[in-house]
Write an enzyme that holds these catalytic residues in place. Structure first.
Site, PDB file in Angstrom:
ATOM      1  CB  CYS A   1      -0.773   0.033   1.375  1.00 33.56           C
ATOM      2  SG  CYS A   1      -2.093   1.186   1.162  1.00 33.56           S
TER       3      CYS A   1
ATOM      4  CG  ASP B   1      -0.911   3.713   5.414  1.00 33.89           C
ATOM      5  OD1 ASP B   1       0.119   4.105   6.063  1.00 33.89           O
ATOM      6  OD2 ASP B   1      -2.052   3.742   5.755  1.00 33.89           O
TER       7      ASP B   1
ATOM      8  NE  ARG C   1      -0.840   4.503   8.975  1.00 39.47           N
ATOM      9  CZ  ARG C   1      -2.145   4.491   9.170  1.00 39.47           C
ATOM     10  NH1 ARG C   1      -2.358   4.520  10.346  1.00 39.47           N
ATOM     11  NH2 ARG C   1      -2.951   3.990   8.198  1.00 39.47           N
TER      12      ARG C   1
ATOM     13  CG  HIS D   1      -1.538  -1.502   5.817  1.00 39.85           C
ATOM     14  ND1 HIS D   1      -2.002  -0.506   6.408  1.00 39.85           N
ATOM     15  CD2 HIS D   1      -1.926  -1.059   4.762  1.00 39.85           C
ATOM     16  CE1 HIS D   1      -2.648   0.567   5.852  1.00 39.85           C
ATOM     17  NE2 HIS D   1      -2.413   0.254   4.382  1.00 39.85           N
TER      18      HIS D   1
ATOM     19  CB  CYS E   1      -5.974  -0.452   4.595  1.00 35.85           C
ATOM     20  SG  CYS E   1      -5.573   0.137   2.787  1.00 35.85           S
TER      21      CYS E   1
HETATM   22 ZN   LIG Z   1      -3.549   0.947   2.792  1.00 37.81          ZN
END
Ligand SMILES: [Zn+2]
Length: 221
Positions: free
Chosen positions: A42, A44, A46, A103, A106
Site C-alpha cells: 500500500c 500508506d 506507515r 495492512h 488501510c
Molecule cells: Zn493501505
C-alpha cells in the site's frame, strides 16, 4: 522546509553507508538489478516494505498503490501501471516470489467500505472497486460483526483478491504452476506489530512473526 532538510540528511546517511563506507554494493547494482522478490504494498506512509522488512537496495522490486491492489489481466487500452510492473518483475527480472502485503487500518479499504464511496474522489472510488469481491464476501458473512472486525476481514480478503487476480496473468499463472514463482499474502497488523501470512490449508492469516511483548525481560541464559 524542515521535512525536506530531514530528507537531505537522510540521503547523506544513505550516501555514507553505500557510497563512502562501502562502494561494493552499488558497483554491482549499477550494472543491473537482480531482485528475487516482487512486493505489492500500500502507498500508506506507515507500511514502507523496505523499512518493514529491513532490506538492502536491490533486494526487492516494489509496486505501491492505494490498498495494495492488483487488477485482473486486461488487454483493454489503458495505462496499466500495476500490470506493467508485474510484467517487468516476472518476465524480465524473473522474480521467484510475489508478496501482496496488506495492512491494518488501510484507508483504501475504508474507502471501499464507505457508503458514500463515490464522494471520496474521482480516482480512489473506481480504483478500489478492484476489491469489490472482498467487500461482497465480508458483507455476506460478517454482517453481525463490529466495524473494526469487518474492516480487518475486508483488508485480508482484498489480499486474496489480488492474489487471484495475479493468477489471471497467463505468464504468471504458468510460472506458478511450474513452481518457478511462489505467491504470498501477508498482512501487517499495525496495532500489534505483527506480520501474518495467509495459509491456504486453513484459509486463515496466521502469525509469521508474532508480536513482541514490550517490557518483558529477556530469558536468562
Ligand atoms: Zn493501505
Amino acid at each position: 522546509m524542515k521535512d525536506i532538510a530531514r530528507f537531505l540528511s537522510g540521503f547523506k546517511m544513505f550516501q555514507r553507508t553505500y557510497f563512502c563506507e562501502d562502494s561494493q554494493l552499488f558497483s554491482h547494482l549499477n550494472q543491473a538489478q537482480n531482485p528475487k522478490v516482487l512486493v505489492i504494498a500500500c502507498s500508506d506512509s506507515r507500511v514502507d516494505p523496505a523499512l518493514l522488512l529491513g532490506v538492502e537496495p536491490g533486494d526487492m522490486f516494489v509496486v505501491r498503490n492505494v490498498a495494495n491492489l492488483v487488477p485482473p489481466y486486461e488487454t483493454s487500452p489503458g495505462r496499466h501501471g500495476v500490470s506493467a510492473a508485474v510484467e517487468y518483475a516476472v518476465k524480465l527480472l524473473e522474480v521467484e516470489h510475489v508478496i501482496v502485503l496488506g495492512h491494518s487500518g488501510c484507508g483504501g479499504i475504508q474507502a471501499l467500505m464507505a457508503p458514500d464511496r463515490e464522494a471520496l474522489g474521482e480516482f480512489i472510488a473506481p480504483w478500489v472497486t478492484i476489491a469489490e469481491p472482498a467487500l461482497r464476501e465480508v458483507a455476506s458473512q460478517l454482517t453481525h460483526k463490529n466495524k473494526d472486525l469487518r474492516q480487518r476481514a475486508c483488508e485480508q480478503a482484498a489480499i486474496l483478491v489480488s492474489l487471484e487476480n495475479l493468477l489471471t496473468f497467463p505468464w504468471l499463472w504458468e510460472r506458478v504452476m511450474q513452481q518457478r514463482v511462489y505467491l504470498h499474502g501477508w498482512y501487517f497488523d499495525m496495532k500489534k506489530g505483527e506480520l501474518l501470512s495467509y495459509l491456504p490449508e486453513t484459509g486463515t492469516f496466521e502469525p509469521l512473526v508474532a508480536r513482541c511483548h514490550m517490557g518483558e525481560k529477556k530469558p536468562q541464559p
